[in-house]
Design an enzyme around this catalytic site. Structure first.
Site, PDB file in Angstrom:
ATOM      1  CG  HIS A   1      -5.935  -2.342   0.576  1.00 20.73           C
ATOM      2  ND1 HIS A   1      -5.268  -1.877  -0.539  1.00 20.73           N
ATOM      3  CD2 HIS A   1      -5.356  -1.720   1.647  1.00 20.73           C
ATOM      4  CE1 HIS A   1      -4.341  -1.013  -0.174  1.00 20.73           C
ATOM      5  NE2 HIS A   1      -4.363  -0.904   1.144  1.00 20.73           N
TER       6      HIS A   1
ATOM      7  CB  SER B   1      -0.968  -0.036   1.181  1.00 21.34           C
ATOM      8  OG  SER B   1      -1.982   0.916   1.044  1.00 21.34           O
TER       9      SER B   1
ATOM     10  CG  ASP C   1      -7.211  -2.800  -2.976  1.00 17.89           C
ATOM     11  OD1 ASP C   1      -7.821  -2.001  -2.243  1.00 17.89           O
ATOM     12  OD2 ASP C   1      -5.975  -2.946  -2.942  1.00 17.89           O
TER      13      ASP C   1
END
Length: 253
Positions: free
Chosen positions: A227, A101, A197
């Site tokens: 995610h 991320s 996601d």
């Protein structure tokens, strides 16, 4: 859970870390926004590294986890400095960076600043430039006015307490964007992205692949992965990707 060790960065910040001794190139895990080094992916990779006899480092950015400082006092540039400090002080030679991320953005910044220290790159749901393209772009007029007036707004989170988004974070993010200027990645790169996601759209992964240049870049889309990217199959894919990058880096050495 063992106690971490601590590193004082050149900027005077105190960051917590765990280091596993082993062969190089080592692996360095860079976590996400408001995440920490005790997450599933970090611990899974640490276990993988031990079994493989591979050097490994995981750490908390300033204001995260067990590191010092308040989260709202820091921004992308500070966390990129933390990553550079960990790379310089805790590793030897080129490393494989695994960025999750926001950690994907920080890994790209690290690779741009010191490509000679990067043997390869694996990103998981990478979120480059998210402070500008997701947060700021998604604010309505009232939120933008509140940010200017109060210096912070809070966004709802699926992972716990609301996210505090500071004016400093937005401004600092603009100084560290990676999708607006050339981004050359001269080493093996594997981008991993889930199609389910809800935080980082697959369009971001495609944009990153289109924008970056390099001799060995691949994007893998995983149908239905979210995610977190932390179920057994996703974790295995991260390990396989790291192994592939290490093999390609070794062949190119």
């Amino acid at each position: 859970m063992s106690d971490p060790q601590y590193l004082e960065t050149p900027q005077g910040r105190r960051i917590a870390y765990h280091r596993t001794e082993g062969e190089g190139p080592g692996v360095v895990f860079l976590g996400g926004f408001m995440s920490d080094m005790e997450g599933t992916k970090a611990l899974w990779l640490e276990d993988w590294a031990r079994r493989a006899g591979r050097a490994f480092v995981r750490f908390d950015y300033s204001g995260h986890g067990q590191s010092g400082g308040a989260f709202t006092d820091h921004g992308i540039g500070d966390w990129a400095e933390d990553a550079a400090a960990a790379l310089d002080a805790l590793t030897e030679g080129p490393q494989v960076l695994v960025g999750s991320s926001m950690g994907g953005w920080l890994a790209l910044l690290t690779a741009r600043a010191a490509p000679e220290r990067v043997a390869g790159l694996v990103t998981v749901a990478a979120a480059p430039d998210f402070t500008e393209d997701a947060m700021w772009a998604g604010f309505d007029a009232d939120q933008r006015a509140a940010l200017e007036r109060e210096g912070v707004v809070h966004l709802p989170s699926d992972y716990g307490a609301p996210y505090p988004v500071t004016k400093r974070l937005i401004k600092d993010g603009r100084a560290h964007l990676v999708l607006r200027a050339p981004l050359h990645l001269p080493f093996p790169v594997r981008f991993l992205q889930g199609t389910a996601d809800a935080d980082v759209d697959r369009a971001v992964a495609l944009r990153l692949l289109d924008h970056a240049t390099g001799p060995d870049m691949r994007l893998t889309l995983v149908d239905g992965a979210d995610h977190r990217f932390s179920d057994p199959d996703c974790l295995a894919l991260i390990g396989e990707s790291v192994e592939a990058v290490l093999a390609r880096a070794g062949a190119a050495a």
